[in-house]
Design a protein around this motif. Sequence first.
Motif, PDB file in Angstrom:
ATOM      1  N   SER A  29      -3.725   4.442   0.460  1.00  0.00           N
ATOM      2  CA  SER A  29      -4.160   5.024   1.650  1.00  0.00           C
ATOM      3  C   SER A  29      -3.623   6.283   2.135  1.00  0.00           C
ATOM      4  CB  SER A  29      -3.825   4.175   2.846  1.00  0.00           C
ATOM      5  OG  SER A  29      -4.727   3.114   3.328  1.00  0.00           O
TER       6      SER A  29
ATOM      7  N   THR B 190      -8.951   4.590   2.455  1.00  0.00           N
ATOM      8  CA  THR B 190      -8.331   3.950   1.453  1.00  0.00           C
ATOM      9  C   THR B 190      -8.931   3.371   0.186  1.00  0.00           C
ATOM     10  OG1 THR B 190      -7.187   2.846   3.430  1.00  0.00           O
ATOM     11  CG2 THR B 190      -7.175   1.377   1.292  1.00  0.00           C
TER      12      THR B 190
ATOM     13  N   PRO C  56      -9.258   0.590  -2.710  1.00  0.00           N
ATOM     14  CA  PRO C  56      -8.599  -0.828  -2.770  1.00  0.00           C
ATOM     15  C   PRO C  56      -8.011  -0.680  -4.107  1.00  0.00           C
ATOM     16  CG  PRO C  56     -10.965  -0.702  -2.620  1.00  0.00           C
ATOM     17  CD  PRO C  56     -10.549   0.816  -2.645  1.00  0.00           C
ATOM     18  N   GLU C  57      -7.198  -1.716  -4.258  1.00  0.00           N
ATOM     19  CA  GLU C  57      -6.486  -1.982  -5.628  1.00  0.00           C
ATOM     20  C   GLU C  57      -7.706  -2.073  -6.461  1.00  0.00           C
ATOM     21  OE1 GLU C  57      -3.968  -5.397  -6.479  1.00  0.00           O
ATOM     22  OE2 GLU C  57      -4.968  -6.432  -4.986  1.00  0.00           O
TER      23      GLU C  57
ATOM     24  N   ALA D 244       0.916  -1.192  -0.277  1.00  0.00           N
ATOM     25  CA  ALA D 244      -0.030  -0.120   0.060  1.00  0.00           C
ATOM     26  C   ALA D 244       1.009   1.471  -0.132  1.00  0.00           C
ATOM     27  CB  ALA D 244      -0.837   0.031   1.147  1.00  0.00           C
TER      28      ALA D 244
ATOM     29  N   TYR E 169      -7.899   8.735  -5.986  1.00  0.00           N
ATOM     30  CA  TYR E 169      -7.349   7.045  -6.265  1.00  0.00           C
ATOM     31  C   TYR E 169      -5.710   7.320  -6.439  1.00  0.00           C
ATOM     32  CZ  TYR E 169      -8.964   8.389 -10.672  1.00  0.00           C
ATOM     33  OH  TYR E 169      -9.308   9.079 -11.895  1.00  0.00           O
TER      34      TYR E 169
ATOM     35  N   GLU F   2      -3.471  -0.312  -4.163  1.00  0.00           N
ATOM     36  CA  GLU F   2      -3.928  -0.066  -2.949  1.00  0.00           C
ATOM     37  C   GLU F   2      -3.560   1.473  -2.648  1.00  0.00           C
ATOM     38  OE1 GLU F   2      -5.472  -2.183   0.457  1.00  0.00           O
ATOM     39  OE2 GLU F   2      -4.093  -1.222   1.395  1.00  0.00           O
TER      40      GLU F   2
END
Length: 300
Positions: A206, A190, A192-193, A3, A136, A204
Amino acid sequence: MHATTVSAGTIQSQLKGVNSGATTRWQERLIRYRKTIDNLVVDITNPYQISTAERAALAVRIKHANMAIYRCQSADNIDPDGLTALAAQLGLGVPDRNLCADEDGLSKIQVEKISARQRYIPYTNKPLNWHTDGYYHTPDRIIRTMLLHCVRPARHGGTLEAMDHEIIYGLLREQHPRLAEALCRPDAMTIPENRPKDGPHRAECSGPVFFWNAGVLCMRYTARKQNVIWKHDNQTREGVAALEEILSRSGDLILRRRLRPGEGLVSANVPHRREAFKDSPQAHETRLVYRGRYTSALQI
Ligand SMILES: [Fe+2]
């Protein structure tokens, strides 16, 4: 999967900004912000060479509201080359390239009926909820500036709304400092991937909602409920709920505009949303907006 984390930087020292002795500064900013969003439009005669007065008019709006609307005198005299020239005069370099961007880095936002882009909401006529562009992205790719230029509006709808994130942050702190603090934590949000079958893998990511970059407050946020994981604790839940409340109930602090041909919004990637729209049945009259995303900050 490893991450990545957006650095919260010197958050603790910056957090004190809206409190105590700085309250007056905050109230002054709020007053200036209200006045500015009521007078956000700057007329531009020649996008290839903006005048000193036009530059100053844009600068003061960006300073007080983190956004400005430019209005080209002739909607016909601005094409992608004109936008690139205008962006360069605002200190913006090459746009951040994404999958759907053209060669020049600009993306044509329009309803896509055939291409693979139609799976992305911006390329439909559906409403687009509150977000900052590139929320993202990893920390090395923070989108600091976002530009939306209207070539053609929809037949109905498509109004844009935007709100300065510094004002949102201040309102949260005013309500209670812990609300803002919750959203400044490095693991608050977060994404996510994403491993699509036919696209590039995204790791991912965060990070905080609010963070400082080179001394400037930035925001990464999406109001979507899927594909976002909020930190599982009460403080975060409370912070997110307060943020949602501000975005849904601050009508007088929200810029609301249906961009006309030749008009564009340039902003420090403030949160924004788009209402649903209905296009003309004529293919050459459908809504077309160019979007530029830049990792550079506005320098004006
Ligand atoms: Fe956007």
